[in-house]
Design a protein around this motif. Structure first.
Motif, PDB file in Angstrom:
ATOM      1  N   ILE A   1       0.873  -1.165   0.134  1.00 61.81           N
ATOM      2  CA  ILE A   1       0.052   0.021   0.094  1.00 61.81           C
ATOM      3  C   ILE A   1       0.984   1.290  -0.018  1.00 61.81           C
TER       4      ILE A   1
ATOM      5  N   GLU B   1       6.131   1.929   0.258  1.00 54.92           N
ATOM      6  CA  GLU B   1       5.149   1.054   0.164  1.00 54.92           C
ATOM      7  C   GLU B   1       5.047   0.543   1.372  1.00 54.92           C
TER       8      GLU B   1
ATOM      9  N   ARG C   1      -6.611  -5.704  -1.817  1.00 55.55           N
ATOM     10  CA  ARG C   1      -6.081  -4.577  -2.044  1.00 55.55           C
ATOM     11  C   ARG C   1      -6.796  -3.345  -1.872  1.00 55.55           C
ATOM     12  N   GLU C   2      -7.715  -3.352  -3.082  1.00 54.18           N
ATOM     13  CA  GLU C   2      -8.616  -2.230  -3.025  1.00 54.18           C
ATOM     14  C   GLU C   2      -9.469  -1.895  -1.941  1.00 54.18           C
TER      15      GLU C   2
ATOM     16  N   LEU D   1      -7.123  -0.189   0.709  1.00 52.25           N
ATOM     17  CA  LEU D   1      -7.148   1.105   0.265  1.00 52.25           C
ATOM     18  C   LEU D   1      -8.066   1.856   0.927  1.00 52.25           C
ATOM     19  N   SER D   2      -9.312   1.452   0.769  1.00 55.87           N
ATOM     20  CA  SER D   2     -10.682   2.146   1.210  1.00 55.87           C
ATOM     21  C   SER D   2     -10.832   2.029   2.720  1.00 55.87           C
TER      22      SER D   2
END
Length: 512
Positions: A435, A442, A498-499, A502-503
């Motif tokens: 991330i 990262e 992963r998305e 991220l949120s």
């Protein structure tokens, strides 16, 4: 020689043997060969053009196998369509490949409702005056086999257009030539020792990895066992009650079989090959699987661009625990090497991109010459995977090039962290990714699904990895999931987790 010729030869050698064991009954090689020849003639009557495309949108079934074989026997190009996909995705593939015919399960009709193509229905009743497989077979009963060489087809021509999973961008149509299928068939038979006593359990979709096992099993006079329904219980029943001997499946399904109530090795009396693929199996899981099933575990490495079997790990390769992180050694007809960014081939032990060349490699991406030129360079297929080959020839994958995490200037390979996390007794499965981080460039993070009834805190898992791998490879954050998101074939969707990370909120949390 063409891939379908393996089937014709088997039918001549073992006419009375069972080729398919489906819930509706057994089908001998002689009967199946007659049906395949008739249906191939029917396909050519609908479209006489050699090399035209035929899509198959169907669940695993006797009719799916029949349509698959007839497509090959007609000199057509197979376009597999996933019944668990969405209507827009199916339409996109149809628009790109322009199949003149699509074989469709009636309950999947909505997925292809807007497609401008001839439909052939599975089952007893068609729709909209479109024929069924059965009616075409009846109309062309007794038809002779089609001479593919007389049609002008050659070994470099396309046998299938299969679409990549799209984990690194929009899915691309991979053109698999006849030569790649011939190499795959030969390698599967050689690698696994398939013979006429094989009873292959169709657990994974034919549209995916299972499709590469259909012809090798039939070439040797074996039998395909079609499940009565989907799910782990049906797979166990096929092994227990219908004498299944071998199977290809994702690791997730292997774990589900072991977790079934009352499950034991006695449920698999004739099992001799349990082949996993589509995702890695951490060493601790390998230990558990071998303890449960015995020395029958195997795996292969390949991709849609080099189907299934660039390398393979036979069961005896797993006898050495030092091999458990490997995907085996090169199969026949393929060169597999490690390449540096400047194009140099690297010596044993050095990490770089896995590249391959040989008969198994695709001819290119359908109507995407620029993407083809990026991936096939000077005869080498650039797989996008990083790894090393040791002095014995064993390939050890590290990760996708785009999944490498560079944190604080250090390279972290997610698979190493996943293997460490997977050894924790509470962890069922996990996915590790990077991330963006202002401090580190990262940050290593992990998504974790715990075992049923187990518990663990984020701090506990972080400490566990730190003790095994040190601080650089230790996840900065753990994201707990009741169930990790998966593809239709059970592969964890790392891009999706992963998305989701991220949120999510920036603080680590425990399972809820």
């Amino acid at each position: 020689m063409f891939p379908i010729d393996f089937f014709w030869r088997a039918a001549a050698r073992w006419p009375e043997r069972s080729a398919i064991d489906a819930p509706e009954g057994l089908t001998s090689y002689a009967v199946l060969a007659g049906e395949v020849a008739a249906l191939a003639a029917g396909l050519c009557a609908l479209d006489a053009t050699a090399g035209s495309r035929v899509g198959i949108l169907a669940r695993n079934s006797r009719e799916h196998l029949l349509a698959f074989l007839a497509t090959l026997a007609a000199g057509k190009v197979w376009v597999p369509l996933n019944v668990k996909s969405t209507a827009p995705e199916i339409q996109r593939i149809v628009d790109i490949t322009e199949p003149s015919i699509v074989v469709v399960d009636p309950d999947s009709a909505a997925l292809i409702a807007t497609a401008n193509t001839q439909r052939i229905w599975t089952g007893a009743v068609g729709a909209d005056a479109q024929p069924t497989l059965a009616t075409l077979i009846a109309q062309h009963a007794g038809a002779p086999r089609i001479d593919l060489a007389a049609l002008g087809l050659k070994d470099g021509d396309t046998q299938a257009i299969k679409f990549t999973g799209g984990t690194t961008g929009a899915p691309k149509g991979v053109m698999q030539p006849y030569r790649a299928w011939l190499a795959n068939i030969t390698n599967q038979i050689h690698g696994w020792g398939f013979d006429e006593h094989e009873r292959y359990v169709l657990a994974a979709p034919i549209t995916h990895g299972t499709g590469t096992y259909v012809m090798p099993i039939l070439a040797q006079g074996g039998c395909h066992v079609v499940l009565a329904q989907a799910g782990a219980e049906a797979v166990r029943a096929a092994f227990r009650d219908r004498a299944g001997t071998c199977c290809f499946m994702p690791p997730t399904l292997v774990y589900m079989l072991m977790a079934l109530p009352g499950s034991s090795r006695a449920d698999y009396p004739r099992l001799r090959r349990l082949i996993y693929g589509g995702a890695p199996m951490p060493p601790e899981k390998i230990r558990q699987v071998r303890a449960f099933f015995g020395p029958v575990l195997g795996t292969t490495y390949g991709q849609t661009e080099a189907p299934q079997i660039l390398t393979l790990m036979r069961p005896d390769d797993f006898d050495d625990e030092g091999n458990w992180a490997s995907v085996g050694r090169r199969s026949w007809f393929s060169d597999v090497e490690i390449m540096a960014p400047d194009g140099r081939l690297l010596p044993p032990g050095e990490i770089g991109e896995v590249v391959a060349r040989g008969d198994l490699v695709m001819s290119g991406y359908w109507r995407l010459p620029d993407k083809t030129a990026e991936t096939l360079v000077d005869g080498w297929l650039h797989t996008g995977d990083r790894g090393l080959i040791d002095a014995r020839g064993y390939l050890f994958l590290k990760d996708r090039l785009k999944e490498l995490v560079i944190t604080g200037g250090f390279n972290v390979y997610p698979i190493d962290v996943e293997n460490a996390l997977g050894q924790h007794p509470a962890v069922h499965e996990c996915a590790v990714f990077g991330i963006p981080d202002d401090k580190w460039g990262e940050a290593v993070q992990a998504a974790v699904q715990l075992r049923a009834g187990a518990s663990a805190t984020a701090a506990e898992l972080i400490a566990w990895v730190r003790e095994k791998l040190g601080p650089v490879q230790t996840p900065k954050q753990i994201h707990f999931h009741a169930s990790l998101p998966r593809s239709p074939v059970g592969k964890v969707l790392k891009t999706e987790v992963r998305e989701m990370a991220l949120s999510s909120a920036p603080t680590s949390g425990d399972p809820t």
